[in-house]
Design an enzyme around this catalytic site. Structure first.
Site, PDB file in Angstrom:
ATOM      1  N   HIS A 127       0.472   0.456 -12.781  1.00  0.00           N
ATOM      2  CA  HIS A 127      -0.494   0.731 -11.713  1.00  0.00           C
ATOM      3  C   HIS A 127      -1.671  -0.202 -11.843  1.00  0.00           C
ATOM      4  O   HIS A 127      -2.111  -0.499 -12.958  1.00  0.00           O
ATOM      5  CB  HIS A 127      -0.977   2.189 -11.763  1.00  0.00           C
ATOM      6  CG  HIS A 127      -1.589   2.644 -10.477  1.00  0.00           C
ATOM      7  ND1 HIS A 127      -2.906   2.380 -10.162  1.00  0.00           N
ATOM      8  CD2 HIS A 127      -1.062   3.309  -9.422  1.00  0.00           C
ATOM      9  CE1 HIS A 127      -3.159   2.883  -8.957  1.00  0.00           C
ATOM     10  NE2 HIS A 127      -2.055   3.441  -8.486  1.00  0.00           N
ATOM     11  N   HIS A 143       0.846  -1.201   0.000  1.00  0.00           N
ATOM     12  CA  HIS A 143       0.000   0.000   0.000  1.00  0.00           C
ATOM     13  C   HIS A 143       0.884   1.254   0.000  1.00  0.00           C
ATOM     14  O   HIS A 143       1.068   1.893  -1.018  1.00  0.00           O
ATOM     15  CB  HIS A 143      -0.921  -0.058   1.220  1.00  0.00           C
ATOM     16  CG  HIS A 143      -2.043   0.930   1.229  1.00  0.00           C
ATOM     17  ND1 HIS A 143      -2.238   1.871   0.251  1.00  0.00           N
ATOM     18  CD2 HIS A 143      -3.053   1.116   2.115  1.00  0.00           C
ATOM     19  CE1 HIS A 143      -3.300   2.595   0.534  1.00  0.00           C
ATOM     20  NE2 HIS A 143      -3.820   2.157   1.656  1.00  0.00           N
ATOM     21  N   ASP A 203       4.435   7.081  -7.403  1.00  0.00           N
ATOM     22  CA  ASP A 203       5.439   6.710  -6.399  1.00  0.00           C
ATOM     23  C   ASP A 203       6.859   6.885  -6.914  1.00  0.00           C
ATOM     24  O   ASP A 203       7.781   7.141  -6.143  1.00  0.00           O
ATOM     25  CB  ASP A 203       5.225   5.261  -5.963  1.00  0.00           C
ATOM     26  CG  ASP A 203       3.913   5.114  -5.234  1.00  0.00           C
ATOM     27  OD1 ASP A 203       3.781   5.685  -4.160  1.00  0.00           O
ATOM     28  OD2 ASP A 203       3.005   4.468  -5.779  1.00  0.00           O
TER      29      ASP A 203
HETATM   30  N1  CMC Z   1       8.144  -4.046 -14.264  1.00  0.00           N
HETATM   31  C1  CMC Z   1       8.158  -4.923 -15.304  1.00  0.00           C
HETATM   32  N2  CMC Z   1       7.056  -5.519 -15.795  1.00  0.00           N
HETATM   33  C2  CMC Z   1       5.881  -5.217 -15.242  1.00  0.00           C
HETATM   34  C3  CMC Z   1       5.791  -4.306 -14.170  1.00  0.00           C
HETATM   35  C4  CMC Z   1       6.962  -3.710 -13.684  1.00  0.00           C
HETATM   36  N3  CMC Z   1       6.929  -2.832 -12.671  1.00  0.00           N
HETATM   37  N4  CMC Z   1       4.500  -4.179 -13.788  1.00  0.00           N
HETATM   38  C5  CMC Z   1       3.799  -4.985 -14.609  1.00  0.00           C
HETATM   39  N5  CMC Z   1       4.642  -5.625 -15.481  1.00  0.00           N
HETATM   40  C6  CMC Z   1       4.241  -6.503 -16.588  1.00  0.00           C
HETATM   41  C7  CMC Z   1       3.774  -7.859 -16.080  1.00  0.00           C
HETATM   42  O1  CMC Z   1       4.852  -8.772 -16.024  1.00  0.00           O
HETATM   43  C8  CMC Z   1       2.771  -8.230 -17.142  1.00  0.00           C
HETATM   44  O2  CMC Z   1       3.460  -8.657 -18.284  1.00  0.00           O
HETATM   45  P1  CMC Z   1       2.811  -9.777 -19.265  1.00  0.00           P
HETATM   46  O3  CMC Z   1       1.523  -9.169 -19.770  1.00  0.00           O
HETATM   47  O4  CMC Z   1       3.819  -9.983 -20.315  1.00  0.00           O
HETATM   48  O5  CMC Z   1       2.573 -10.978 -18.388  1.00  0.00           O
HETATM   49  C9  CMC Z   1       2.095  -6.907 -17.485  1.00  0.00           C
HETATM   50  O6  CMC Z   1       3.097  -5.907 -17.193  1.00  0.00           O
HETATM   51  C10 CMC Z   1       0.837  -6.601 -16.703  1.00  0.00           C
HETATM   52  O7  CMC Z   1       1.141  -6.736 -15.321  1.00  0.00           O
HETATM   53  P2  CMC Z   1       0.090  -7.077 -14.208  1.00  0.00           P
HETATM   54  O8  CMC Z   1       0.806  -7.751 -13.094  1.00  0.00           O
HETATM   55  O9  CMC Z   1      -1.081  -7.763 -14.813  1.00  0.00           O
HETATM   56  O10 CMC Z   1      -0.372  -5.677 -13.741  1.00  0.00           O
HETATM   57  P3  CMC Z   1      -1.081  -5.455 -12.410  1.00  0.00           P
HETATM   58  O11 CMC Z   1      -2.152  -4.496 -12.642  1.00  0.00           O
HETATM   59  O12 CMC Z   1      -1.476  -6.732 -11.796  1.00  0.00           O
HETATM   60  O13 CMC Z   1       0.054  -4.853 -11.485  1.00  0.00           O
HETATM   61  C11 CMC Z   1       1.329  -3.368 -10.251  1.00  0.00           C
HETATM   62  C12 CMC Z   1       0.141  -3.535 -11.194  1.00  0.00           C
HETATM   63  C13 CMC Z   1       1.348  -1.940  -9.767  1.00  0.00           C
HETATM   64  C14 CMC Z   1       1.205  -4.302  -9.056  1.00  0.00           C
HETATM   65  C15 CMC Z   1       2.616  -3.683 -11.042  1.00  0.00           C
HETATM   66  O14 CMC Z   1       2.695  -2.859 -12.175  1.00  0.00           O
HETATM   67  C16 CMC Z   1       3.861  -3.598 -10.209  1.00  0.00           C
HETATM   68  O15 CMC Z   1       4.217  -4.549  -9.530  1.00  0.00           O
HETATM   69  N6  CMC Z   1       4.564  -2.405 -10.226  1.00  0.00           N
HETATM   70  C17 CMC Z   1       5.738  -2.204  -9.454  1.00  0.00           C
HETATM   71  C18 CMC Z   1       5.385  -1.845  -8.024  1.00  0.00           C
HETATM   72  C19 CMC Z   1       4.813  -0.442  -7.909  1.00  0.00           C
HETATM   73  O16 CMC Z   1       5.333   0.517  -8.415  1.00  0.00           O
HETATM   74  N7  CMC Z   1       3.714  -0.336  -7.161  1.00  0.00           N
HETATM   75  C20 CMC Z   1       3.069   0.930  -6.880  1.00  0.00           C
HETATM   76  C21 CMC Z   1       1.811   1.062  -7.586  1.00  0.00           C
HETATM   77  S1  CMC Z   1       0.948   2.543  -7.155  1.00  0.00           S
HETATM   78  C22 CMC Z   1       0.418   2.310  -5.518  1.00  0.00           C
HETATM   79  C23 CMC Z   1      -0.656   3.302  -5.115  1.00  0.00           C
HETATM   80  O17 CMC Z   1      -1.127   4.107  -5.907  1.00  0.00           O
HETATM   81  O18 CMC Z   1      -1.059   3.238  -3.951  1.00  0.00           O
END
Ligand code: CMC
Length: 433
Positions: free
Chosen positions: A308, A267, A366
């Site tokens: 995100h 979070h 972030d």
């Molecule tokens: N680096 C590399 N690849 C990524 C990343 C990343 N940071 N984030 C997503 N991907 C890829 C993922 O491997 C997938 O690839 P493929 O389609 O080939 O399998 C694709 O992008 C879609 O990813 P997803 O996991 O389905 O996306 P999600 O919506 O489940 O995850 C997320 C979103 C924020 C958890 C993720 O992007 C992530 O882990 N980011 C890094 C951590 C981060 O910065 N978090 C802060 C978010 S903002 C918090 C807030 O507002 O409170």
């Protein structure tokens, strides 16, 4: 059956019933399942409440696909450009932008509540100096309830207002005291001469022995972080505040619960993770290796601060804060420090590389807030505390809204029981190994 209903049929036995569809002003409609159990004997199963609206709310609207964030109907871009954190807090709390007179009265009230009781200092001094500041915040904010017995009646609007003003006013003072304690530095009392953000910076970084000038660019960058993080509708910490207060618990304890939830790395910890990642990369020459790892399907490494869960096309907060981060780095002339150089190169790669472009993995809020806080010399373990201070406006607004919402009940989710159905107690002498 009317047009605005959904019929749910239990195919096991043909039982069926109609349920109203509730339409919001904008956004997804909701099936009103409150009578599901009485009509069909069923519960819904929705871990993490991904498809469940827990309340009606007038406060914040998010459209992740369109990259929209609005507080009380005002686009975040306009608030970021024209407003400040205190005015935005007023808007969140009371639903309208204040008149000049209302704003003055509100500002004065907040200033009048910034000092904390001297006894509270003993709580802070009781912590070991390597205590995590979020642990201190949880304890000390919760402890505020021990100081205001006379104004804890949540059914009295005056008491509610007092609590809300106290929380907004005292969180920066407590955060700064925790920081000074960890650094082994003397406490700095709040100053009514300074604005809300300037006062926070002054309490953190000034010394009795040397004059301290708050840089307007630094204050503005921090102010933006506060405005952009002030509310984000029913996220985990806000839902925690609402759930804990649904039992009638006092607001200080409920905000402490919100801080606890925010502390979790999934979070409030993302901007801290950004800086840890930049520190780990350490050398601009290593960036390509990390980018390759992030793109490798067989490696679960991810670049922190990219992508995100909700904002799938762009994070409106990231667009706003990016400029503030760049302005600050320019002013502080830290641009050539390896860490910020790495950040710049990563940002460029993510905006150009097909892997990131195709998946909409742009730098999120972030990424930039981490850079700003680092450039302001705020220690890593204080990043989430900054988030907590900013989110206080949202928490207290959501709490106030909930208290007067006639539809709210004590939070009591159901479960799918998966344990053993029924068995008899066995005496210890007959249990075997
Ligand atoms: N680096 C590399 N690849 C990524 C990343 C990343 N940071 N984030 C997503 N991907 C890829 C993922 O491997 C997938 O690839 P493929 O389609 O080939 O399998 C694709 O992008 C879609 O990813 P997803 O996991 O389905 O996306 P999600 O919506 O489940 O995850 C997320 C979103 C924020 C958890 C993720 O992007 C992530 O882990 N980011 C890094 C951590 C981060 O910065 N978090 C802060 C978010 S903002 C918090 C807030 O507002 O409170």
């Amino acid at each position: 059956m009317t047009d605005n209903t959904v019929t749910i049929t239990d195919n096991r036995n043909g039982a069926h019933a109609d349920f109203d569809i509730l339409d919001p002003v904008v956004g997804n409609s909701c099936i009103d399942v409150r009578q599901l159990t009485s009509k069909l004997g069923l519960f819904t199963y929705d871990p993490g409440f991904q498809a469940t609206a827990s309340c009606r709310s007038d406060i914040t609207y998010i459209d992740g696909d369109e990259g929209i964030l609005r507080y009380r109907g005002y686009p975040i871009e306009q608030l970021a450009e024209h407003s400040n954190y205190l005015e935005t807090s007023y808007l969140l709390m009371y639903g309208e932008l204040p008149s000049a007179e209302q704003y003055q009265t509100f500002k004065t009230s907040i200033k009048n509540h910034t000092i904390v009781h001297e006894s509270l200092m003993q709580f802070i001094n009781g912590f070991h100096n390597d205590a995590h500041p979020m642990a201190m915040m949880v304890g000390v904010v919760g402890a505020l309830s021990a100081f205001y017995h006379d104004s804890l009646d949540i059914n009295d609007p005056k008491h509610r207002d007092q609590c809300a003003h106290r929380l907004l006013a005292k969180l920066p003072t407590i955060a700064a005291l925790c920081f000074r304690h960890a650094m082994g530095q003397p406490p700095v009392y709040p100053s009514n001469e300074l604005g809300y953000i300037e006062n926070l910076l002054n309490m953190m970084f000034s010394f009795p022995s040397a004059e301290y000038h708050v840089s307007p660019i630094a204050a503005r960058a921090l102010e933006l972080i506060f405005i952009l993080h002030a509310d984000h509708e029913q996220n985990a910490s806000t839902s925690t505040v609402r759930l804990s207060s649904s039992s009638g618990a006092n607001p200080y304890a409920c905000i402490a619960a919100g801080i606890t939830s925010l502390w979790g790395p999934a979070h409030g910890g993302a901007n801290e993770a950004v800086i840890r990642m930049l520190e780990e990369i350490n050398d601009p020459g290593e960036i390509q290796n990390y980018v390759s790892r992030a793109k490798d399907k067989d490696d679960n490494y991810r670049l922190m601060g990219f992508g995100h869960r909700i904002y799938k096309n762009h994070d409106p907060r990231a667009t706003i804060i990016r400029k503030a981060a760049n302005d600050l780095l320019d002013e502080l002339e830290t641009i050539n420090q390896p860490l910020f150089e790495i950040a710049k190169q990563l940002e460029r790669i993510a905006l150009e590389d097909d892997y990131f472009v195709e998946r909409n993995l742009y730098p999120n809020v972030d990424f930039y807030s981490g850079i700003i806080l680092k450039a302001l010399d705020i220690p890593l373990n204080l990043f989430t505390v900054v988030f907590a201070m900013a989110r206080t406006a949202g928490w207290i607004s959501q709490w106030s809204e909930m208290i007067v919402d006639q539809e709210q009940r004590i939070g009591r989710p159901r479960q799918i029981y998966t344990g053993i159905e029924n068995r008899n107690y066995v005496d210890i002498s007959n249990r075997g190994m």
